[in-house]
Scaffold this active site. Structure first.
Site, PDB file in Angstrom:
ATOM      1  N   GLU A  21       0.953  -1.172   0.070  1.00 30.97           N
ATOM      2  CA  GLU A  21       0.068  -0.159  -0.115  1.00 30.97           C
ATOM      3  C   GLU A  21       0.738   1.108  -0.077  1.00 30.97           C
ATOM      4  O   GLU A  21       2.075   1.242   0.192  1.00 30.97           O
ATOM      5  CB  GLU A  21      -0.820  -0.308   1.261  1.00 30.97           C
ATOM      6  CG  GLU A  21      -1.824  -1.024   1.208  1.00 30.97           C
ATOM      7  CD  GLU A  21      -2.813  -1.138   2.508  1.00 30.97           C
ATOM      8  OE1 GLU A  21      -2.634  -0.177   3.202  1.00 30.97           O
ATOM      9  OE2 GLU A  21      -3.442  -1.976   2.731  1.00 30.97           O
ATOM     10  N   PRO A  22       0.229   2.439  -0.306  1.00 27.80           N
ATOM     11  CA  PRO A  22       1.129   3.658  -0.418  1.00 27.80           C
ATOM     12  C   PRO A  22       1.867   3.671   0.775  1.00 27.80           C
ATOM     13  O   PRO A  22       3.056   4.145   1.042  1.00 27.80           O
ATOM     14  CB  PRO A  22      -0.062   4.933  -0.740  1.00 27.80           C
ATOM     15  CG  PRO A  22      -0.889   4.002  -1.333  1.00 27.80           C
ATOM     16  CD  PRO A  22      -1.046   2.794  -0.748  1.00 27.80           C
ATOM     17  N   GLN A  77      29.659  -2.055 -19.587  1.00 23.52           N
ATOM     18  CA  GLN A  77      30.937  -1.275 -19.747  1.00 23.52           C
ATOM     19  C   GLN A  77      31.727  -2.013 -20.987  1.00 23.52           C
ATOM     20  O   GLN A  77      32.475  -1.201 -21.777  1.00 23.52           O
ATOM     21  CB  GLN A  77      31.512  -1.608 -18.612  1.00 23.52           C
ATOM     22  CG  GLN A  77      32.979  -0.610 -18.179  1.00 23.52           C
ATOM     23  CD  GLN A  77      32.713   0.932 -18.311  1.00 23.52           C
ATOM     24  OE1 GLN A  77      31.379   1.248 -18.066  1.00 23.52           O
ATOM     25  NE2 GLN A  77      33.547   1.765 -18.314  1.00 23.52           N
ATOM     26  N   HIS A 126      30.584  -3.378 -23.403  1.00 25.25           N
ATOM     27  CA  HIS A 126      29.999  -2.799 -24.621  1.00 25.25           C
ATOM     28  C   HIS A 126      30.245  -1.244 -25.087  1.00 25.25           C
ATOM     29  O   HIS A 126      29.951  -0.959 -26.115  1.00 25.25           O
ATOM     30  CB  HIS A 126      28.491  -3.076 -24.621  1.00 25.25           C
ATOM     31  CG  HIS A 126      28.019  -4.466 -25.006  1.00 25.25           C
ATOM     32  ND1 HIS A 126      28.357  -5.470 -24.040  1.00 25.25           N
ATOM     33  CD2 HIS A 126      27.676  -5.140 -26.028  1.00 25.25           C
ATOM     34  CE1 HIS A 126      27.791  -6.686 -24.497  1.00 25.25           C
ATOM     35  NE2 HIS A 126      27.290  -6.511 -25.572  1.00 25.25           N
ATOM     36  N   GLY A 127      30.963  -0.562 -24.283  1.00 26.95           N
ATOM     37  CA  GLY A 127      31.211   0.752 -24.435  1.00 26.95           C
ATOM     38  C   GLY A 127      30.072   1.528 -24.762  1.00 26.95           C
ATOM     39  O   GLY A 127      28.897   1.332 -24.050  1.00 26.95           O
ATOM     40  N   GLU A 165       8.994  -7.964  -3.775  1.00 29.56           N
ATOM     41  CA  GLU A 165       9.381  -9.186  -2.711  1.00 29.56           C
ATOM     42  C   GLU A 165      10.301  -9.076  -1.691  1.00 29.56           C
ATOM     43  O   GLU A 165      10.915  -9.873  -1.517  1.00 29.56           O
ATOM     44  CB  GLU A 165       9.490 -10.755  -3.523  1.00 29.56           C
ATOM     45  CG  GLU A 165       8.319 -10.681  -4.443  1.00 29.56           C
ATOM     46  CD  GLU A 165       8.161 -11.969  -5.233  1.00 29.56           C
ATOM     47  OE1 GLU A 165       8.636 -13.020  -4.593  1.00 29.56           O
ATOM     48  OE2 GLU A 165       7.708 -11.883  -6.191  1.00 29.56           O
TER      49      GLU A 165
END
Ligand code: FAD
Length: 386
Positions: free
Chosen positions: A128-129, A336, A338-339, A363
């Protein structure tokens, strides 16, 4: 490596891996209409027999009792391929499990078979909020009325809000008893007084939103378990499902590692493939080591669940904490490697970077897992001499 599994599990892994290879489409990665894609995936996972692993065999499932090992294997492979497919399976299991755990014969016969077939979609409404990590602050109330209860309150961050048909809702039947006064109810989406107030967009494809109960009548026969048993049902469900969140993390991390190995072999700088630089090799080795540790913890916790081992809550918390945190680091390292390409919208790493994040929150956040772990540590007897 897979000592926790038998041949049926290995067969299941082969089947779900083949399914991921042959069935995913661009919509499963967040393109197009989220809810349409989510419902299609849920239906297909049901038709192809995978949702049935979240339900006992008497009610349309596969095994006599639901096994965390099955759920983990399925989530690991689905997450490798598509975050949305993983969410649709994971939330169906989360919403079905309390009914399998605490439902009467009549409730199980009515609600579980269509969930097992993916014809209906499930949701689990606890948060809940003003009650996130602190479940004792739940303020949704279920007041007794003739032949049932009237529910009033608001739940937010409810996965599948808006597309689910069957909601397991936790509300207080005895507010002064706080968490011990919670009870669980099965609420159908077409109940008068039940509304979906908001669909909440997230950084990764995931149908989720806010639901409200305004004098929503729930018949007595749709209460799950006894009055005051809601907390126990919620916690036992989370103990079982928590390691499956770790399994999804392992799936994302495995994909990130696979992509990093592939890219570092192909991409050349300074006259060499990235994989030839020791700096890259060390990164790959650390990623593989963390991934292996995460996977072992998750599989151990799943096995303990299936053995009904008393240390499950501790091991499940350790597995979720380590696997989700490690997966975040592994995805980051792969990005990283993969640049610049790694941060381009539509790149697989850009996607994984977004997909992996929420696992450390839902959860039970990483901080809450640490509290669970420490509670167990402090309960243990001191070894002699200390
Ligand atoms: C993608 C997603 C899907 C979700 N799906 C569902 C669902 O289907 N059903 C459902 O009921 N809920 C769902 N949730 C809600 C989720 O379980 C909560 O977000 C989570 O429990 C944390 O609650 P909160 O967001 O209110 O954070 P808060 O509880 O407000 O916590 C905020 C921060 O404070 C930290 N914190 C809180 N208490 C302590 C403490 N005692 N010590 C140290 N740190 C603390 C937390 O770890 C966190 O970092 C989902 C959430 C997300 C993001």
């Amino acid at each position: 490596m897979d000592c926790w599994f038998d041949n049926e599990h290995r067969n299941l892994r082969r089947q779900i891996r083949a399914w991921v290879k042959n069935n995913l489409s661009p919509g499963d990665h967040g393109q197009g209409n989220l809810e349409t894609n989510a419902c299609r995936l849920a239906n297909q996972l049901g038709q192809d027999g995978f949702m049935a692993y979240a339900v006992p065999s008497r009610f349309g499932g596969v095994r006599e009792t639901v096994q965390a090992r099955d759920l983990c294997l399925i989530r690991e492979e689905l997450a490798w391929g598509s975050a949305l497919a993983d969410v649709m399976f994971g939330v169906q299991a989360l919403g079905s499990y309390p009914i399998a755990l605490a439902g009467s014969e009549e409730q199980q016969r009515r609600y579980l078979p269509p969930l097992a077939k993916g014809e209906r979609i499930a949701a689990f409404a606890l948060t809940e909020p003003n009650a996130g990590s602190d479940v004792s602050a739940i303020s949704t109330q279920a007041e007794r009325d003739t032949n049932g209860y009237r529910l009033n309150g608001v739940k937010h961050f409810i996965s599948n809000a808006g597309i689910a048909h069957t909601y397991v809702v936790f509300a207080s039947t005895q507010p002064e008893a706080k968490a011990k006064g919670l009870s669980a109810f099965i609420v159908e989406s077409n109940s008068a007084g039940f509304t979906v107030k908001e669909k909440t967009p997230l950084l990764s494809p995931h149908p989720i939103g806010v639901v409200a109960f305004d004098d929503c009548f729930v018949p007595q026969h749709q209460r799950l378990g006894g009055e005051g048993e809601g907390l126990k049902i919620a916690l036992r469900t989370l103990d079982t499902l928590r390691c499956t969140v770790g399994a999804a993390a392992v799936g994302f991390a495995q994909r990130a590692l696979d992509e990093a190995v592939g890219y570092s072999r192909k991409r050349r700088q300074f006259g060499h493939a990235l994989a030839e630089f020791q700096g890259t090799q060390f990164k790959l080795a650390d990623m593989a080591t963390e991934l292996e540790a995460a996977r072992l913890l998750v599989h151990q916790a799943a096995w303990m669940n299936d053995q009904r081992h008393q240390e499950l809550p501790l091991k499940s918390a350790i597995a979720k904490l380590f696997a989700t945190e490690a997966a975040q680091r592994i995805v980051d390292q792969s990005l990283q490697i993969h640049g610049g390409n790694g941060v381009v919208v539509g790149n697989i790493l850009e996607r994984l970077y977004r997909d992996v994040r929420a696992l450390r929150i839902y959860e039970g956040t990483s901080e809450i897992q640490r509290l669970i772990i420490t509670k167990h540590l402090l309960k243990q007897e001191q070894p002699d001499g200390l």
